[in-house]
Design a protein around this motif. Sequence first.
Motif, PDB file in Angstrom:
ATOM      1  N   UNK A  36      12.249 -48.236  28.848  1.00 33.41           N
ATOM      2  CA  UNK A  36      11.817 -46.933  28.329  1.00 33.41           C
ATOM      3  C   UNK A  36      12.790 -45.820  28.731  1.00 33.41           C
ATOM      4  N   UNK A  37      13.028 -44.909  27.805  1.00 35.54           N
ATOM      5  CA  UNK A  37      13.894 -43.744  27.999  1.00 35.54           C
ATOM      6  C   UNK A  37      15.355 -44.071  28.291  1.00 35.54           C
ATOM      7  N   UNK A  38      15.776 -45.298  28.048  1.00 37.87           N
ATOM      8  CA  UNK A  38      17.195 -45.645  28.235  1.00 37.87           C
ATOM      9  C   UNK A  38      17.988 -45.092  27.053  1.00 37.87           C
ATOM     10  N   UNK A  39      19.091 -44.442  27.353  1.00 36.49           N
ATOM     11  CA  UNK A  39      19.946 -43.861  26.322  1.00 36.49           C
ATOM     12  C   UNK A  39      21.202 -44.726  26.182  1.00 36.49           C
ATOM     13  N   UNK A  40      21.434 -45.229  24.968  1.00 39.28           N
ATOM     14  CA  UNK A  40      22.591 -46.081  24.697  1.00 39.28           C
ATOM     15  C   UNK A  40      23.877 -45.280  24.883  1.00 39.28           C
ATOM     16  N   UNK A  41      24.896 -45.927  25.484  1.00 45.17           N
ATOM     17  CA  UNK A  41      26.187 -45.283  25.736  1.00 45.17           C
ATOM     18  C   UNK A  41      27.284 -46.101  25.072  1.00 45.17           C
ATOM     19  N   UNK A  42      28.434 -45.486  24.914  1.00 48.33           N
ATOM     20  CA  UNK A  42      29.591 -46.184  24.369  1.00 48.33           C
ATOM     21  C   UNK A  42      30.852 -45.457  24.809  1.00 48.33           C
ATOM     22  N   UNK A  43      31.981 -46.141  24.716  1.00 51.54           N
ATOM     23  CA  UNK A  43      33.282 -45.561  25.023  1.00 51.54           C
ATOM     24  C   UNK A  43      33.995 -45.319  23.703  1.00 51.54           C
ATOM     25  N   UNK A  44      34.586 -44.146  23.559  1.00 51.83           N
ATOM     26  CA  UNK A  44      35.402 -43.864  22.379  1.00 51.83           C
ATOM     27  C   UNK A  44      36.782 -44.458  22.647  1.00 51.83           C
ATOM     28  N   UNK A  45      36.967 -45.692  22.173  1.00 48.82           N
ATOM     29  CA  UNK A  45      38.178 -46.469  22.442  1.00 48.82           C
ATOM     30  C   UNK A  45      39.436 -45.711  22.031  1.00 48.82           C
ATOM     31  N   UNK A  46      39.429 -45.160  20.844  1.00 49.28           N
ATOM     32  CA  UNK A  46      40.619 -44.458  20.342  1.00 49.28           C
ATOM     33  C   UNK A  46      40.939 -43.235  21.179  1.00 49.28           C
ATOM     34  N   UNK A  68      33.855 -52.327  46.246  1.00 44.69           N
ATOM     35  CA  UNK A  68      33.257 -51.794  45.032  1.00 44.69           C
ATOM     36  C   UNK A  68      34.185 -50.908  44.231  1.00 44.69           C
ATOM     37  N   UNK A  69      35.282 -50.494  44.829  1.00 39.84           N
ATOM     38  CA  UNK A  69      36.217 -49.614  44.124  1.00 39.84           C
ATOM     39  C   UNK A  69      37.064 -50.400  43.151  1.00 39.84           C
ATOM     40  N   UNK A  70      37.429 -49.739  42.074  1.00 45.13           N
ATOM     41  CA  UNK A  70      38.305 -50.334  41.076  1.00 45.13           C
ATOM     42  C   UNK A  70      39.397 -49.333  40.773  1.00 45.13           C
ATOM     43  N   UNK A  71      40.510 -49.827  40.263  1.00 49.55           N
ATOM     44  CA  UNK A  71      41.558 -48.919  39.830  1.00 49.55           C
ATOM     45  C   UNK A  71      41.975 -49.302  38.426  1.00 49.55           C
ATOM     46  N   UNK A  72      42.596 -48.391  37.719  1.00 51.79           N
ATOM     47  CA  UNK A  72      43.061 -48.714  36.382  1.00 51.79           C
ATOM     48  C   UNK A  72      42.950 -47.543  35.441  1.00 51.79           C
ATOM     49  N   UNK A  73      42.995 -47.836  34.176  1.00 52.52           N
ATOM     50  CA  UNK A  73      43.035 -46.819  33.136  1.00 52.52           C
ATOM     51  C   UNK A  73      41.725 -46.056  33.032  1.00 52.52           C
ATOM     52  N   UNK A  74      40.618 -46.735  33.112  1.00 47.20           N
ATOM     53  CA  UNK A  74      39.319 -46.105  32.922  1.00 47.20           C
ATOM     54  C   UNK A  74      38.663 -45.895  34.274  1.00 47.20           C
ATOM     55  N   UNK A  75      38.204 -44.700  34.513  1.00 48.68           N
ATOM     56  CA  UNK A  75      37.512 -44.366  35.746  1.00 48.68           C
ATOM     57  C   UNK A  75      36.269 -45.241  35.869  1.00 48.68           C
ATOM     58  N   UNK A  76      36.019 -45.843  37.036  1.00 45.38           N
ATOM     59  CA  UNK A  76      34.879 -46.762  37.159  1.00 45.38           C
ATOM     60  C   UNK A  76      33.523 -46.150  36.823  1.00 45.38           C
ATOM     61  N   UNK A  77      33.327 -44.882  37.123  1.00 50.63           N
ATOM     62  CA  UNK A  77      32.024 -44.308  36.788  1.00 50.63           C
ATOM     63  C   UNK A  77      31.973 -43.865  35.326  1.00 50.63           C
ATOM     64  N   UNK A  78      33.111 -43.885  34.631  1.00 53.26           N
ATOM     65  CA  UNK A  78      33.200 -43.617  33.197  1.00 53.26           C
ATOM     66  C   UNK A  78      32.542 -42.304  32.791  1.00 53.26           C
ATOM     67  N   UNK A  79      32.504 -41.339  33.701  1.00 51.73           N
ATOM     68  CA  UNK A  79      31.814 -40.083  33.398  1.00 51.73           C
ATOM     69  C   UNK A  79      32.408 -39.369  32.193  1.00 51.73           C
ATOM     70  N   UNK A  80      33.717 -39.303  32.115  1.00 55.95           N
ATOM     71  CA  UNK A  80      34.343 -38.580  31.016  1.00 55.95           C
ATOM     72  C   UNK A  80      34.451 -39.426  29.754  1.00 55.95           C
ATOM     73  N   UNK A  82      32.402 -42.027  28.774  1.00 57.89           N
ATOM     74  CA  UNK A  82      31.153 -42.495  28.183  1.00 57.89           C
ATOM     75  C   UNK A  82      30.497 -41.414  27.331  1.00 57.89           C
ATOM     76  N   UNK A  83      30.076 -41.818  26.174  1.00 56.16           N
ATOM     77  CA  UNK A  83      29.374 -40.918  25.270  1.00 56.16           C
ATOM     78  C   UNK A  83      27.991 -41.476  24.981  1.00 56.16           C
ATOM     79  N   UNK A  84      27.053 -40.591  24.690  1.00 49.77           N
ATOM     80  CA  UNK A  84      25.729 -41.048  24.277  1.00 49.77           C
ATOM     81  C   UNK A  84      25.789 -41.366  22.791  1.00 49.77           C
TER      82      UNK A  84
END
Length: 134
Positions: A36-46, A68-80, A82-84
């Motif tokens: 309940x109340x889960x909002x679908x997210x996605x990454x804008x690949x382009x 638990x830390x990761x490095x790379x192109x995409x920030x692990x918490x994907x804050x910027x 991730x889109x709803x």
Amino acid sequence: MAISFDAALGIHPQALLVRTKRAEVLANNIANADTPNYKARDIDFRAVLAAQNASDVAPVKLDVRRNGHQSGLVNPDLAAELLYRNPTQPSVDGNTVDMQREQAEYAQNAMAFQASFIFLNRKFSGLLSAIKGE
């Protein structure tokens, strides 16, 4: 003559990283289809790849002293990144996951990942043949 792997491989190594992160996000949406109340997210690949290509500066690396830390192109918490997702027909309980759409997006992402992986595999095979002098 030195081989420039960046020039030889193009965008495909970064594309694989973004496709992997997108698969995680889409799988998370599918797993929470009944929450309940889960909002679908996605990454804008382009947008993520365009931002990576636009900047000549290397991506900021994280301090990876903890497991638990990761490095790379995409920030692990994907804050910027991730889109709803805008639901076409949200459910009564507030969940915005459309299973058919999520499964289709996941399958499309998997096919694009496989295409980049095959491209990289063939590039490495060609480079190996060139190094061996075949």
